[in-house]
Design a protein around this motif. Sequence first.
Motif, PDB file in Angstrom:
ATOM      1  N   SER A 128      42.277 -88.636 -51.940  1.00 34.09           N
ATOM      2  CA  SER A 128      41.475 -89.154 -50.821  1.00 34.09           C
ATOM      3  C   SER A 128      41.905 -90.573 -50.470  1.00 34.09           C
ATOM      4  O   SER A 128      42.055 -90.920 -49.288  1.00 34.09           O
ATOM      5  N   VAL A 129      42.117 -91.414 -51.495  1.00 32.96           N
ATOM      6  CA  VAL A 129      42.532 -92.799 -51.216  1.00 32.96           C
ATOM      7  C   VAL A 129      43.900 -92.785 -50.539  1.00 32.96           C
ATOM      8  O   VAL A 129      44.147 -93.525 -49.570  1.00 32.96           O
ATOM      9  N   ARG A 130      44.809 -91.925 -51.030  1.00 27.28           N
ATOM     10  CA  ARG A 130      46.152 -91.857 -50.435  1.00 27.28           C
ATOM     11  C   ARG A 130      46.061 -91.503 -48.949  1.00 27.28           C
ATOM     12  O   ARG A 130      46.739 -92.087 -48.106  1.00 27.28           O
ATOM     13  N   LYS A 131      45.186 -90.549 -48.612  1.00 25.34           N
ATOM     14  CA  LYS A 131      45.036 -90.157 -47.206  1.00 25.34           C
ATOM     15  C   LYS A 131      44.423 -91.284 -46.383  1.00 25.34           C
ATOM     16  O   LYS A 131      44.789 -91.498 -45.221  1.00 25.34           O
ATOM     17  N   GLY A 132      43.490 -92.010 -46.962  1.00 27.21           N
ATOM     18  CA  GLY A 132      42.899 -93.146 -46.260  1.00 27.21           C
ATOM     19  C   GLY A 132      43.924 -94.238 -46.018  1.00 27.21           C
ATOM     20  O   GLY A 132      43.997 -94.821 -44.925  1.00 27.21           O
ATOM     21  N   LEU A 133      44.733 -94.465 -47.025  1.00 26.71           N
ATOM     22  CA  LEU A 133      45.767 -95.509 -46.946  1.00 26.71           C
ATOM     23  C   LEU A 133      46.775 -95.193 -45.837  1.00 26.71           C
ATOM     24  O   LEU A 133      47.280 -96.102 -45.161  1.00 26.71           O
ATOM     25  N   ALA A 134      47.029 -93.910 -45.625  1.00 27.57           N
ATOM     26  CA  ALA A 134      47.979 -93.502 -44.581  1.00 27.57           C
ATOM     27  C   ALA A 134      47.468 -93.876 -43.192  1.00 27.57           C
ATOM     28  O   ALA A 134      48.250 -93.959 -42.236  1.00 27.57           O
ATOM     29  N   ALA A 135      46.155 -94.098 -43.083  1.00 26.22           N
ATOM     30  CA  ALA A 135      45.578 -94.457 -41.771  1.00 26.22           C
ATOM     31  C   ALA A 135      45.501 -95.967 -41.569  1.00 26.22           C
ATOM     32  O   ALA A 135      44.994 -96.426 -40.544  1.00 26.22           O
ATOM     33  N   VAL A 136      45.985 -96.730 -42.549  1.00 23.59           N
ATOM     34  CA  VAL A 136      45.947 -98.192 -42.430  1.00 23.59           C
ATOM     35  C   VAL A 136      47.248 -98.662 -41.779  1.00 23.59           C
ATOM     36  O   VAL A 136      48.330 -98.404 -42.302  1.00 23.59           O
ATOM     37  N   PRO A 137      47.172 -99.359 -40.636  1.00 19.67           N
ATOM     38  CA  PRO A 137      48.399 -99.795 -39.959  1.00 19.67           C
ATOM     39  C   PRO A 137      49.207-100.788 -40.795  1.00 19.67           C
ATOM     40  O   PRO A 137      48.647-101.499 -41.636  1.00 19.67           O
ATOM     41  N   GLU A 138      50.501-100.831 -40.540  1.00 20.62           N
ATOM     42  CA  GLU A 138      51.378-101.705 -41.332  1.00 20.62           C
ATOM     43  C   GLU A 138      51.116-103.181 -41.096  1.00 20.62           C
ATOM     44  O   GLU A 138      51.536-104.025 -41.885  1.00 20.62           O
ATOM     45  N   THR A 139      50.413-103.497 -40.018  1.00 18.05           N
ATOM     46  CA  THR A 139      50.077-104.907 -39.760  1.00 18.05           C
ATOM     47  C   THR A 139      49.032-105.440 -40.742  1.00 18.05           C
ATOM     48  O   THR A 139      48.836-106.644 -40.859  1.00 18.05           O
ATOM     49  N   VAL A 140      48.361-104.532 -41.432  1.00 15.05           N
ATOM     50  CA  VAL A 140      47.354-104.947 -42.423  1.00 15.05           C
ATOM     51  C   VAL A 140      48.068-105.412 -43.684  1.00 15.05           C
ATOM     52  O   VAL A 140      48.955-104.734 -44.202  1.00 15.05           O
ATOM     53  N   THR A 141      47.663-106.571 -44.199  1.00 11.08           N
ATOM     54  CA  THR A 141      48.324-107.118 -45.390  1.00 11.08           C
ATOM     55  C   THR A 141      47.499-106.943 -46.656  1.00 11.08           C
ATOM     56  O   THR A 141      48.037-106.839 -47.753  1.00 11.08           O
ATOM     57  N   THR A 142      46.177-106.914 -46.519  1.00 13.55           N
ATOM     58  CA  THR A 142      45.288-106.791 -47.690  1.00 13.55           C
ATOM     59  C   THR A 142      44.439-105.533 -47.534  1.00 13.55           C
ATOM     60  O   THR A 142      43.815-105.328 -46.491  1.00 13.55           O
ATOM     61  N   VAL A 143      44.441-104.704 -48.591  1.00 12.51           N
ATOM     62  CA  VAL A 143      43.648-103.465 -48.550  1.00 12.51           C
ATOM     63  C   VAL A 143      42.637-103.480 -49.684  1.00 12.51           C
ATOM     64  O   VAL A 143      42.991-103.716 -50.850  1.00 12.51           O
ATOM     65  N   LEU A 144      41.386-103.219 -49.336  1.00 15.50           N
ATOM     66  CA  LEU A 144      40.344-103.001 -50.331  1.00 15.50           C
ATOM     67  C   LEU A 144      40.136-101.505 -50.474  1.00 15.50           C
ATOM     68  O   LEU A 144      40.210-100.773 -49.484  1.00 15.50           O
ATOM     69  N   VAL A 145      39.891-101.055 -51.697  1.00 11.81           N
ATOM     70  CA  VAL A 145      39.479 -99.662 -51.902  1.00 11.81           C
ATOM     71  C   VAL A 145      38.091 -99.709 -52.531  1.00 11.81           C
ATOM     72  O   VAL A 145      37.905-100.307 -53.603  1.00 11.81           O
ATOM     73  N   HIS A 146      37.129 -99.101 -51.834  1.00  4.48           N
ATOM     74  CA  HIS A 146      35.732 -99.223 -52.282  1.00  4.48           C
ATOM     75  C   HIS A 146      35.032 -97.871 -52.297  1.00  4.48           C
ATOM     76  O   HIS A 146      34.973 -97.176 -51.268  1.00  4.48           O
ATOM     77  N   ASP A 147      34.471 -97.506 -53.447  1.00  2.00           N
ATOM     78  CA  ASP A 147      33.736 -96.248 -53.571  1.00  2.00           C
ATOM     79  C   ASP A 147      32.503 -96.231 -52.667  1.00  2.00           C
ATOM     80  O   ASP A 147      31.687 -97.171 -52.722  1.00  2.00           O
ATOM     81  N   ALA A 148      32.345 -95.132 -51.906  1.00  2.00           N
ATOM     82  CA  ALA A 148      31.074 -94.946 -51.188  1.00  2.00           C
ATOM     83  C   ALA A 148      29.922 -94.911 -52.182  1.00  2.00           C
ATOM     84  O   ALA A 148      28.774 -95.224 -51.845  1.00  2.00           O
ATOM     85  N   ALA A 149      30.250 -94.547 -53.420  1.00  2.00           N
ATOM     86  CA  ALA A 149      29.233 -94.420 -54.462  1.00  2.00           C
ATOM     87  C   ALA A 149      28.810 -95.776 -55.045  1.00  2.00           C
ATOM     88  O   ALA A 149      28.020 -95.818 -55.990  1.00  2.00           O
ATOM     89  N   ARG A 150      29.348 -96.867 -54.505  1.00  2.00           N
ATOM     90  CA  ARG A 150      28.889 -98.219 -54.910  1.00  2.00           C
ATOM     91  C   ARG A 150      28.341 -98.908 -53.661  1.00  2.00           C
ATOM     92  O   ARG A 150      28.914 -99.883 -53.146  1.00  2.00           O
ATOM     93  N   PRO A 151      27.197 -98.381 -53.148  1.00  2.00           N
ATOM     94  CA  PRO A 151      26.736 -98.809 -51.811  1.00  2.00           C
ATOM     95  C   PRO A 151      26.174-100.217 -51.756  1.00  2.00           C
ATOM     96  O   PRO A 151      26.061-100.777 -50.669  1.00  2.00           O
ATOM     97  N   LEU A 152      25.819-100.797 -52.897  1.00  2.00           N
ATOM     98  CA  LEU A 152      25.043-102.035 -52.865  1.00  2.00           C
ATOM     99  C   LEU A 152      25.838-103.262 -53.297  1.00  2.00           C
ATOM    100  O   LEU A 152      25.258-104.295 -53.629  1.00  2.00           O
ATOM    101  N   VAL A 153      27.154-103.168 -53.291  1.00  2.00           N
ATOM    102  CA  VAL A 153      27.957-104.336 -53.684  1.00  2.00           C
ATOM    103  C   VAL A 153      27.654-105.516 -52.757  1.00  2.00           C
ATOM    104  O   VAL A 153      27.657-105.370 -51.532  1.00  2.00           O
ATOM    105  N   PRO A 154      27.354-106.692 -53.314  1.00  2.00           N
ATOM    106  CA  PRO A 154      27.066-107.852 -52.457  1.00  2.00           C
ATOM    107  C   PRO A 154      28.328-108.363 -51.758  1.00  2.00           C
ATOM    108  O   PRO A 154      29.435-108.254 -52.295  1.00  2.00           O
ATOM    109  N   VAL A 155      28.134-108.967 -50.596  1.00  2.00           N
ATOM    110  CA  VAL A 155      29.272-109.445 -49.799  1.00  2.00           C
ATOM    111  C   VAL A 155      30.049-110.533 -50.542  1.00  2.00           C
ATOM    112  O   VAL A 155      31.274-110.643 -50.390  1.00  2.00           O
ATOM    113  N   ASP A 156      29.375-111.320 -51.372  1.00  2.00           N
ATOM    114  CA  ASP A 156      30.087-112.375 -52.113  1.00  2.00           C
ATOM    115  C   ASP A 156      31.138-111.781 -53.048  1.00  2.00           C
ATOM    116  O   ASP A 156      32.202-112.377 -53.263  1.00  2.00           O
ATOM    117  N   THR A 157      30.852-110.618 -53.604  1.00  2.00           N
ATOM    118  CA  THR A 157      31.827-109.958 -54.485  1.00  2.00           C
ATOM    119  C   THR A 157      33.020-109.478 -53.664  1.00  2.00           C
ATOM    120  O   THR A 157      34.177-109.639 -54.071  1.00  2.00           O
TER     121      THR A 157
END
Length: 264
Positions: free
Chosen positions: A108-137
């Motif tokens: 699933s992550v590999r398929k998501g990554l394929a949709a990220v344009p090459e102009t993007v330099t930083t990629v976050l991978v975040h579980d939908a199952a961790r819905p409450l992560v604070p923005v500071d993190t």
Amino acid sequence: MSATQDHGGSGASGRTARTAAVIPAAGRGVRLGPGAPKALRPLSGTPMLVHAVRAMAGSRSVSLVVVVAPPDGADEVRLLLDAYPLSGSLTDTTEVVVVPGGETRQESVRKGLAAVPETVTTVLVHDAARPLVPVDTVDAVVAAVRDGAPAVVPALPLADTVKEVEPRTGERAGEPEPVVGTPDRALLRAVQTPQGFDRATLVAAHEKIALEGDGATDDAGMVERLGVEVVVVPGHEEAFKVTRPLDLVLAEAVLARRRANDGF
Ligand SMILES: Nc1ccn([C@@H]2O[C@H](COP(=O)(O)OP(=O)(O)OP(=O)(O)O)[C@@H](O)[C@H]2O)c(=O)n1
Ligand SMILES: C[C@](O)(CO)[C@H](O)COP(=O)(O)O
């Protein structure tokens, strides 16, 4: 199907740097018990996935969110996301794309990554199952990548002592398992998401692991196998993963506490 939702602005162009978040949300949630796919289950009336998307979009750095839906559920997820505002901000310009996922989190992550344009330099991978992560993190992970770390994971020290065991299988399954070691807890960390990466590093890691037919339970683990250094920044107790039914109780309690605090 993939589609784009521009929340009231000029798309990704409204943000200064090119950071994208991939949210794998294609799991069933077997450990949570019977019901809808885990990412679509409600927390305080709002699907877990929507909380997770808002958590990523809440970071001023993130200009694109790629949601990875169940393989046959991309249309349903698109409709669901369209029904919820991304945040309270009218100026929000985060772009949200939905793509179908795969049989494993890794795929699933590999398929998501394929949709990220090459102009993007930083990629976050975040579980939908961790819905409450604070923005500071989220911001701390992005900052560490932008400061030059190719791979960054948020993590917490362990509260429990950990034992290594010899698993009982076959005819001996269910028998008590012998302990074969006790790792030094001070050297261990419990790893969360979002994990942040230099885009090229993450792409190379996924390509290598797919070629070799291996599996990994997190993306940083794949980068480690490239021989690239992974560093840890402080995680947060509210970034826990909703895995079992009791985690839903905790998540509702965290949201109730946030509402109470907002009331002051
Ligand atoms: N084929 C899969 C499996 C998992 N995930 C995602 O990976 C994240 C972490 O996985 P986990 O918590 O294990 O979710 P599930 O696989 O749904 O849980 P379970 O193992 O209990 O079925 C979740 O956001 C989940 O939706 C995914 O995108 N594609
Ligand atoms: C990526 C992760 O959340 C880091 O802790 C974890 O490895 C996912 O594991 P799961 O078994 O797929 O939930």
